[in-house]
Design a protein around this motif. Structure first.
Motif, PDB file in Angstrom:
ATOM      1  N   LEU A 265       3.407   4.334  11.204  1.00  0.00           N
ATOM      2  CA  LEU A 265       4.499   4.101  10.261  1.00  0.00           C
ATOM      3  C   LEU A 265       3.975   4.061   8.831  1.00  0.00           C
ATOM      4  O   LEU A 265       4.582   4.603   7.901  1.00  0.00           O
ATOM      5  CB  LEU A 265       5.203   2.781  10.613  1.00  0.00           C
ATOM      6  CG  LEU A 265       6.344   2.357   9.684  1.00  0.00           C
ATOM      7  CD1 LEU A 265       7.460   3.384   9.705  1.00  0.00           C
ATOM      8  CD2 LEU A 265       6.890   0.985  10.082  1.00  0.00           C
ATOM      9  N   TRP A 266       2.814   3.447   8.667  1.00  0.00           N
ATOM     10  CA  TRP A 266       2.191   3.373   7.338  1.00  0.00           C
ATOM     11  C   TRP A 266       1.906   4.775   6.799  1.00  0.00           C
ATOM     12  O   TRP A 266       2.240   5.110   5.667  1.00  0.00           O
ATOM     13  CB  TRP A 266       0.909   2.553   7.439  1.00  0.00           C
ATOM     14  CG  TRP A 266       0.003   2.636   6.247  1.00  0.00           C
ATOM     15  CD1 TRP A 266       0.334   2.332   4.950  1.00  0.00           C
ATOM     16  CD2 TRP A 266      -1.360   3.060   6.218  1.00  0.00           C
ATOM     17  NE1 TRP A 266      -0.744   2.510   4.131  1.00  0.00           N
ATOM     18  CE2 TRP A 266      -1.801   2.961   4.871  1.00  0.00           C
ATOM     19  CE3 TRP A 266      -2.264   3.494   7.188  1.00  0.00           C
ATOM     20  CZ2 TRP A 266      -3.109   3.299   4.483  1.00  0.00           C
ATOM     21  CZ3 TRP A 266      -3.553   3.814   6.798  1.00  0.00           C
ATOM     22  CH2 TRP A 266      -3.972   3.721   5.463  1.00  0.00           C
ATOM     23  N   ARG A 267       1.315   5.649   7.649  1.00  0.00           N
ATOM     24  CA  ARG A 267       0.973   7.006   7.228  1.00  0.00           C
ATOM     25  C   ARG A 267       2.228   7.805   6.906  1.00  0.00           C
ATOM     26  O   ARG A 267       2.272   8.550   5.937  1.00  0.00           O
ATOM     27  CB  ARG A 267       0.189   7.737   8.343  1.00  0.00           C
ATOM     28  CG  ARG A 267      -1.085   7.049   8.760  1.00  0.00           C
ATOM     29  CD  ARG A 267      -2.121   7.067   7.706  1.00  0.00           C
ATOM     30  NE  ARG A 267      -2.779   8.352   7.595  1.00  0.00           N
ATOM     31  CZ  ARG A 267      -3.750   8.620   6.741  1.00  0.00           C
ATOM     32  NH1 ARG A 267      -4.172   7.667   5.930  1.00  0.00           N
ATOM     33  NH2 ARG A 267      -4.302   9.809   6.692  1.00  0.00           N
ATOM     34  N   GLU A 268       3.235   7.649   7.752  1.00  0.00           N
ATOM     35  CA  GLU A 268       4.427   8.487   7.587  1.00  0.00           C
ATOM     36  C   GLU A 268       5.320   8.041   6.442  1.00  0.00           C
ATOM     37  O   GLU A 268       5.938   8.854   5.778  1.00  0.00           O
ATOM     38  CB  GLU A 268       5.224   8.511   8.902  1.00  0.00           C
ATOM     39  CG  GLU A 268       4.540   9.364   9.958  1.00  0.00           C
ATOM     40  CD  GLU A 268       5.187   9.226  11.327  1.00  0.00           C
ATOM     41  OE1 GLU A 268       4.683   9.863  12.267  1.00  0.00           O
ATOM     42  OE2 GLU A 268       6.178   8.472  11.459  1.00  0.00           O
TER      43      GLU A 268
ATOM     44  N   ALA B 177       4.041   3.886   2.643  1.00  0.00           N
ATOM     45  CA  ALA B 177       4.187   2.534   2.094  1.00  0.00           C
ATOM     46  C   ALA B 177       2.819   1.921   1.843  1.00  0.00           C
ATOM     47  O   ALA B 177       1.808   2.376   2.378  1.00  0.00           O
ATOM     48  CB  ALA B 177       4.970   1.660   3.063  1.00  0.00           C
ATOM     49  N   ASN B 178       2.797   0.869   1.018  1.00  0.00           N
ATOM     50  CA  ASN B 178       1.555   0.131   0.789  1.00  0.00           C
ATOM     51  C   ASN B 178       1.370  -0.963   1.823  1.00  0.00           C
ATOM     52  O   ASN B 178       0.259  -1.410   2.069  1.00  0.00           O
ATOM     53  CB  ASN B 178       1.562  -0.513  -0.600  1.00  0.00           C
ATOM     54  CG  ASN B 178       1.628   0.525  -1.689  1.00  0.00           C
ATOM     55  OD1 ASN B 178       2.711   0.877  -2.155  1.00  0.00           O
ATOM     56  ND2 ASN B 178       0.481   1.054  -2.055  1.00  0.00           N
ATOM     57  N   MET B 179       2.512  -1.407   2.375  1.00  0.00           N
ATOM     58  CA  MET B 179       2.409  -2.475   3.358  1.00  0.00           C
ATOM     59  C   MET B 179       3.439  -2.289   4.464  1.00  0.00           C
ATOM     60  O   MET B 179       4.564  -1.879   4.209  1.00  0.00           O
ATOM     61  CB  MET B 179       2.636  -3.827   2.685  1.00  0.00           C
ATOM     62  CG  MET B 179       2.900  -4.906   3.701  1.00  0.00           C
ATOM     63  SD  MET B 179       2.993  -6.528   3.035  1.00  0.00           S
ATOM     64  CE  MET B 179       1.450  -6.740   2.375  1.00  0.00           C
ATOM     65  N   VAL B 180       3.010  -2.569   5.679  1.00  0.00           N
ATOM     66  CA  VAL B 180       3.932  -2.589   6.805  1.00  0.00           C
ATOM     67  C   VAL B 180       3.938  -4.024   7.321  1.00  0.00           C
ATOM     68  O   VAL B 180       2.906  -4.508   7.781  1.00  0.00           O
ATOM     69  CB  VAL B 180       3.470  -1.644   7.923  1.00  0.00           C
ATOM     70  CG1 VAL B 180       4.405  -1.741   9.119  1.00  0.00           C
ATOM     71  CG2 VAL B 180       3.380  -0.213   7.421  1.00  0.00           C
ATOM     72  N   TYR B 181       5.052  -4.745   7.192  1.00  0.00           N
ATOM     73  CA  TYR B 181       5.072  -6.129   7.675  1.00  0.00           C
ATOM     74  C   TYR B 181       5.861  -6.211   8.972  1.00  0.00           C
ATOM     75  O   TYR B 181       6.910  -5.617   9.120  1.00  0.00           O
ATOM     76  CB  TYR B 181       5.618  -7.096   6.627  1.00  0.00           C
ATOM     77  CG  TYR B 181       7.013  -6.813   6.141  1.00  0.00           C
ATOM     78  CD1 TYR B 181       7.230  -5.932   5.096  1.00  0.00           C
ATOM     79  CD2 TYR B 181       8.120  -7.437   6.728  1.00  0.00           C
ATOM     80  CE1 TYR B 181       8.512  -5.666   4.635  1.00  0.00           C
ATOM     81  CE2 TYR B 181       9.411  -7.180   6.278  1.00  0.00           C
ATOM     82  CZ  TYR B 181       9.595  -6.292   5.232  1.00  0.00           C
ATOM     83  OH  TYR B 181      10.862  -6.029   4.794  1.00  0.00           O
TER      84      TYR B 181
ATOM     85  N   PRO C   6       9.433  -2.737   6.851  1.00  0.00           N
ATOM     86  CA  PRO C   6       9.371  -3.599   8.041  1.00  0.00           C
ATOM     87  C   PRO C   6       9.042  -2.810   9.298  1.00  0.00           C
ATOM     88  O   PRO C   6       9.271  -1.598   9.372  1.00  0.00           O
ATOM     89  CB  PRO C   6      10.793  -4.162   8.132  1.00  0.00           C
ATOM     90  CG  PRO C   6      11.651  -3.135   7.483  1.00  0.00           C
ATOM     91  CD  PRO C   6      10.817  -2.448   6.440  1.00  0.00           C
ATOM     92  N   PHE C   7       8.476  -3.505  10.255  1.00  0.00           N
ATOM     93  CA  PHE C   7       8.161  -2.929  11.552  1.00  0.00           C
ATOM     94  C   PHE C   7       8.604  -3.953  12.592  1.00  0.00           C
ATOM     95  O   PHE C   7       8.161  -5.094  12.562  1.00  0.00           O
ATOM     96  CB  PHE C   7       6.641  -2.688  11.645  1.00  0.00           C
ATOM     97  CG  PHE C   7       6.163  -2.265  12.993  1.00  0.00           C
ATOM     98  CD1 PHE C   7       6.146  -0.928  13.347  1.00  0.00           C
ATOM     99  CD2 PHE C   7       5.720  -3.206  13.933  1.00  0.00           C
ATOM    100  CE1 PHE C   7       5.705  -0.527  14.598  1.00  0.00           C
ATOM    101  CE2 PHE C   7       5.292  -2.814  15.182  1.00  0.00           C
ATOM    102  CZ  PHE C   7       5.286  -1.474  15.514  1.00  0.00           C
ATOM    103  N   TYR C   8       9.515  -3.572  13.493  1.00  0.00           N
ATOM    104  CA  TYR C   8      10.072  -4.555  14.419  1.00  0.00           C
ATOM    105  C   TYR C   8       9.293  -4.596  15.720  1.00  0.00           C
ATOM    106  O   TYR C   8       8.906  -3.559  16.247  1.00  0.00           O
ATOM    107  CB  TYR C   8      11.554  -4.245  14.683  1.00  0.00           C
ATOM    108  CG  TYR C   8      12.367  -4.401  13.427  1.00  0.00           C
ATOM    109  CD1 TYR C   8      12.895  -5.632  13.065  1.00  0.00           C
ATOM    110  CD2 TYR C   8      12.553  -3.315  12.560  1.00  0.00           C
ATOM    111  CE1 TYR C   8      13.591  -5.787  11.891  1.00  0.00           C
ATOM    112  CE2 TYR C   8      13.251  -3.462  11.379  1.00  0.00           C
ATOM    113  CZ  TYR C   8      13.771  -4.699  11.049  1.00  0.00           C
ATOM    114  OH  TYR C   8      14.454  -4.860   9.873  1.00  0.00           O
TER     115      TYR C   8
END
Ligand code: UDP
Ligand code: MG
Length: 315
Positions: free
Chosen positions: A112-115, A118-122, A195-197
Motif C-alpha cells: 500500500l505504501w509503494r502504490e 504515501a509517507n506513512m501507512v497507519y 489508513p490500513f485496516y
C-alpha cells in the motif's frame, strides 16, 4: 535487476520471554519470502526476565536481527523512539512483540505504501480480540477527548502499528522532546498518511506489559503534550466560582432584608463553599503541576533512554 528497498521492523520488548521465539519465527517466515530486504530491530526495554538472553542468542544466529538493550525500563514510547533513531532502511514498520498485530499484514502495508506514494501507512483496528471491556471503552473515550482538546487531528482506533518512510524518519530525528507521544507527533507532522485496516488479535502469550499506571502516563503525555486547553480550565472554573459566590451574596442580602428570621448559622453552606473552592484550586494547581513538571523534565535535558548494548549494528 530492480533495486530492492529495505524495511526495518522496530519491535519493543519488555519482559516478553514467553513470546519471543514464536514472534521471531513468524516475523522471519513472512519477511524472508517478501520482495524487499529487512532487518528486525528488537529493543530490550530493561526486561527483568530472560528477554535479553533470548534476543542475544537469536541475534547470534541471524544477522538480520539487530538488538538494542536499555540500561533499565524506559517505557514503550522510548523503546520505539530508539528503534526509529537507529533505523537505516527506506521505511520502518513499528509493531508490538506480542503478535497482537499480525506480522502477516506487513507485506500488504508495504505494498500500500509503494502504490499510494504515501509517507506513512497507519494501521487502524477494525476489531480487537481479547481486550477487556474497560480498556476498549476508555480507549474510545480517550481518543475522542484528545481530539476535542487538541488542534491536531488524531485518527481514532490507531495505535503505534504503522509504516513510516525515510522522509518522516529524518523529520522525526529533529524532535528532541523527552516525553514523546509518538502517534500524536506523527499526526502533527502532516505529510501524506493513509489508513490500513486490519483485525487485531489476542496477545500470543504472557500478560499485558502496559500496566494501569503506564497507560495513564501515556494518556497524560498525549493530552498535556498536545493541548493547552487544560490550562485555560482554571480561568473558566474560577469565573464560575466567582459568579456562584456573587449569587450567594445576593441571596444572603435578600434573606437579611425579607426573611431575617430564616437566617440560621448555616455552617453547612460554608463547608460546601470551602470544599468547592478548595477542590477547584487543587485541580487547577494539579494541571499547572503537569505542565511545570514537563518543563522541568525538558530543561534537565537528560537523554530519552540509555543504551547499554547493541548487537549486529555496524558502528
Ligand atoms: N513494552 C515496552 N516497554 C514497556 C511496556 C511495554 O517495550 O514498558 C512493549 C511490549 O513488550 C510490547 C509493546 O510494548 O511489545 C506493547 O505492550 P503490550 O502488548 O503489553 O500492551 P497492550 O497491547 O496490552 O496495550
Ligand atoms: Mg499487546
Amino acid at each position: 535487476m530492480e533495486n530492492r528497498f529495505k524495511i526495518n521492523i522496530v519491535i519493543p520488548c519488555f519482559n516478553e520471554q514467553e513470546v519471543l521465539a514464536e514472534s521471531y519465527k513468524r516475523f522471519t517466515k513472512v519477511l524472508s519470502s517478501a520482495d524487499f530486504d529487512y532487518s528486525l530491530i528488537m529493543i530490550n526495554d530493561g526486561s527483568r526476565d530472560e528477554t535479553f538472553d533470548i534476543l542475544r542468542s537469536i541475534a547470534h544466529n541471524d544477522k538480520k536481527v539487530q538488538v538494542i538493550s536499555f540500561s533499565r525500563n524506559f517505557g514503550h514510547q522510548n523503546a520505539v523512539s530508539a528503534g526509529l533513531h537507529n533505523a537505516d532502511g527506506d521505511a520502518v514498520v513499528v509493531i508490538d512483540a506480542d503478535l497482537q498485530d499480525p506480522p502477516e499484514v506487513i507485506p500488504n502495508m508495504v505494498k500500500l505504501w509503494r502504490e499510494s506514494g504515501a509517507n506513512m501507512v497507519y494501521a487502524v483496528r477494525e476489531s480487537r480480540k481479547g481486550e477487556s471491556f474497560v480498556k476498549l471503552i476508555t480507549a474510545k473515550m480517550y481518543y475522542r477527548i484528545l481530539n476535542m482538546l487538541s488542534e491536531t487531528r488524531f485518527p481514532v482506533d490507531t495505535g503505534d502499528f504503522r509504516l513510516i518512510d525515510r522522509q518522516m524518519l529524518d523529520t522525526f530525528k529533529r524532535f528532541n522532546e523527552k516525553h514523546k507521544y509518538l502517534r500524536g507527533l506523527f499526526s502533527w507532522m502532516g505529510y501524506k498518511q493513509v489508513p490500513f485496516y486490519y483485525k487485531r488479535d489476542e496477545r500470543f502469550a504472557g500478560e499485558t506489559k502496559y500496566s494501569f499506571t503506564k497507560m495513564i502516563k501515556l494518556a497524560s503525555v498525549g493530552i498535556f503534550g498536545f493541548s493547552k486547553k487544560p490550562l485555560k480550565l482554571a480561568i473558566s472554573m474560577g469565573s464560575l466560582c466567582i459568579l456562584f459566590a456573587f449569587a450567594i451574596i445576593i441571596w444572603m442580602i435578600w434573606l437579611n432584608v425579607c426573611h431575617p428570621e430564616k437566617i440560621v448559622p448555616g455552617w453547612s453552606s460554608i463547608v460546601f463553599i470551602v470544599l468547592f473552592l478548595g477542590g477547584i484550586q487543587l485541580f487547577t494547581i494539579g494541571i499547572l503541576g503537569e505542565y511545570v513538571g514537563n518543563i522541568f523534565d525538558e530543561t534537565k535535558n537528560r537523554p530519552e533512554y540509555i543504551i547499554q548494548d547493541k548487537l549486529n549494528f555496524e558502528d
